[in-house]
Structure formats: structure tokens, C-alpha cells
Design a protein around this motif. Sequence first.
Motif, PDB file in Angstrom:
ATOM      1  N   PRO A 208      -8.611   8.159  -4.512  1.00 48.13           N
ATOM      2  CA  PRO A 208      -8.792   6.745  -4.131  1.00 48.13           C
ATOM      3  C   PRO A 208     -10.002   6.571  -3.227  1.00 48.13           C
TER       4      PRO A 208
ATOM      5  N   LEU B 125      -4.571  -0.701  -2.842  1.00 50.55           N
ATOM      6  CA  LEU B 125      -4.713   0.308  -1.792  1.00 50.55           C
ATOM      7  C   LEU B 125      -5.508  -0.207  -0.608  1.00 50.55           C
TER       8      LEU B 125
ATOM      9  N   TYR C 274      -1.080   3.639  -0.068  1.00 50.07           N
ATOM     10  CA  TYR C 274      -2.281   4.478   0.036  1.00 50.07           C
ATOM     11  C   TYR C 274      -1.908   5.943   0.204  1.00 50.07           C
TER      12      TYR C 274
ATOM     13  N   ALA D  77      -0.861   7.271  -3.069  1.00 45.37           N
ATOM     14  CA  ALA D  77      -1.993   7.538  -3.959  1.00 45.37           C
ATOM     15  C   ALA D  77      -2.653   8.878  -3.611  1.00 45.37           C
TER      16      ALA D  77
ATOM     17  N   LEU E 164       1.143  -0.233  -7.708  1.00 44.97           N
ATOM     18  CA  LEU E 164       0.654   1.129  -7.526  1.00 44.97           C
ATOM     19  C   LEU E 164       0.479   1.831  -8.873  1.00 44.97           C
TER      20      LEU E 164
ATOM     21  N   LEU F 259      -3.103   3.246 -10.351  1.00 40.34           N
ATOM     22  CA  LEU F 259      -3.287   4.628 -10.779  1.00 40.34           C
ATOM     23  C   LEU F 259      -3.721   4.694 -12.238  1.00 40.34           C
TER      24      LEU F 259
END
Length: 369
Positions: A80, A98, A106, A109, A259, A263
Motif C-alpha cells: 500500500p 486506506l 491500513y 493491508a 478493503l 486489495l
Amino acid sequence: MMEEVKEVTSALSVHGHNIKVTEVLKDGDTLTFLIVSEKLSGTGEYHVHRTYEDFEWLQQNLFSQEDVPGIQGVIFPPLPGKAQVNATSKVIKQLGFLGLDEWQPYCKALETFLCQVASHSILCKNKAVEIFLTSSERPGGQRVKKNILNRLSQAMEEKRKEGHKDVDDFFQTERDQNIILTISTKTAAERFLDVVLTEQKIAVACGHFSAALHLCVEPGEDPGKQDFSKICVKLSEVFDSIKKNITSVAKNNMNTLGLGLDLESRCQEAEKEMLFRRTCKLVELENARRNAEKAKPVKKAPMEEVKKAAETEFDHICKVAKQEIVGFEGIRVKMLQQALVQWCETQLLTAKESASQFNQHLQAFKGMA
């Protein structure tokens, strides 16, 4: 500071699928993440603190493994972008979900990135991964930086090669699908982020209205004023419940499907980068073959060696790339499916709780009547 590491010699001493980013510590504008890894020996855990610059150090070491056969066919797990304390609207636009002032997504991730690296059959062998996850010292090494001319030349090269016809139908089909999916998933993530941001604004507005209703409460023994005040108080409670409901819905959206879409979007970009690297090698191979065919007798032998080396390298890349794509699609579908299931489950639970609460408010209003 530790020296830069590029050897591919070590085996991990931790469980690659059980790495957690459990905490984020703020020191001014600096963020430090606590990473917990379970030891393979079963004797305990490694606890290390890492900054985002440490994550970049790890990523650069993975990118620099030029001596590993077929490494350019690897779909590198996407790291990220760098998060910021009190992020601006520009940062939020770049990072999407994020970039919001919520650290759980975050950390998740970053956690996913580490698990994907540590469980990768090629990347986990890099010594830098072991150092990053287990060493009590901070990793070091200078991050590779490209100047503006390199970036411009790479952009020009990409425009020239991105539409190059592939010699393998498998990869041509994958490239065509990836172009569509990259655009679609990015758009879906952006639109879903707009939904969450709108929900957050509505929740704030409901909270303000709930507080404002208390200003309508008037003291005194006048029956009319007392009834009006009771209605205002009850309405305030209703709007406070609405605020809590919408806040929960927005948080559920962010931590599950949001999320997952984020991704998915970054994974599609990672595959796109791998496919482009392979296309560049295909162009190099075709050039090497043409040069060997046109070479004069005195240069024929060395040109043939260059062609054979290019063919061997390209074969390695294609072999790794096909394995990566098959594995990538299986993992990607599973993770997105999991995000969708979690999203439905959390929203159903929130809806049931809110329905029960709103029913209590309804009964209270009926009692007042």
C-alpha cells in the motif's frame, strides 16, 4: 543500520500465513507498526517494530533479485502507499479506503502484504524477509530511486510496448482481461469509497441534529411545553440511534468490502506490471532474433549467444508467470469472496440490532401518544 541484502539463501523461521500487524504507534508524523510472527519452532513469537520506510526497504530487496531465474514473471504482492497522520483529501484520493482516519484497514493491508510475501515460494527465500520479520534491529539500505528522466523514458517505452501483439494466446487473453479488470475494480473501489464518505457525512449530520433538538427543550410546568420537550428529547434519541447505525454501516463497508475492493484493485495493478515486464522481454527476444538473422558472419556467433540467452530467460519468465497467474486468480477470487461474505454478515447483524432499537423507539412513541 543493516547492509542491503540480495541473497536468496535463507528459509523463514516463522509461519508465513500467521503474521499480524497488531498496533500502530504515532510519534508526530511518524508511524511505527508492531509486527507479530509465530515461530516455526512453536516456542513463542517475534515482536518487531517497523516504519513504512522499512516496508519499502523490504520491497526494494524483493525487486532487486535479478539473478533469480524467472523473477520478472512474479506478481509481486502490492505494498500500500504511505499513510499519513491527518491525511489530506489528496492523500485520501490516492490511498482510497486506506487513506481514511482508520488504522485497522491500513494495518490489515500491510498484514496481507507480509503474508503474501512470506508464503510466496520464491520471495520467501530472500534473506531480507527473514531479517524484516525477526531482527530486533531496524533494517537499512538505501532505497532505489529513479530520476525524472528514467521515469519519462519508462513511460514512453510503456506506450510503445503495451499494445505489442503477444505470441502466446494465453498471455494475450490474460492481458486483455487484465486491462478491463484493472479499470473496473479501480472504478468500483472509488465509487464504493464515495458511498462510505457520504455515509460518514450523513452520520455527522444526524449527530448535529440530535444535539440541536436538545436546544428546543424548554423548562416550565406548561403542559404543552412539557409535551413538546419530551418529543424533542425522544426524537434526539432516535437521530442518535440513526447516527450510530449509519456509522456502523460505514465502518462495516470500509473494513470488509471496501478493503476487499482496494486489495483487488492493487492486485490487478500488480499483475498488469508483471505482464508488461514480460511483454518488454518478448520485444527484447524478438529484437535479438532479428539481430541474429541479420548479423554478418563475423558477428553471427555472439549474436546467436545473445539470442539463446534471451530465449532461456524468456522461457523462465513465462513458466513462472503462468504459475503465478493461476495461483493469483485462485487467491484473488477467494479473498474477494471472503470480503463479500463478511460484508453481508456484518450488515445483516447491524440491521438486526438497529431494527430492534428502532422498534423500541416506536413503542416509546406509541406510549407517549
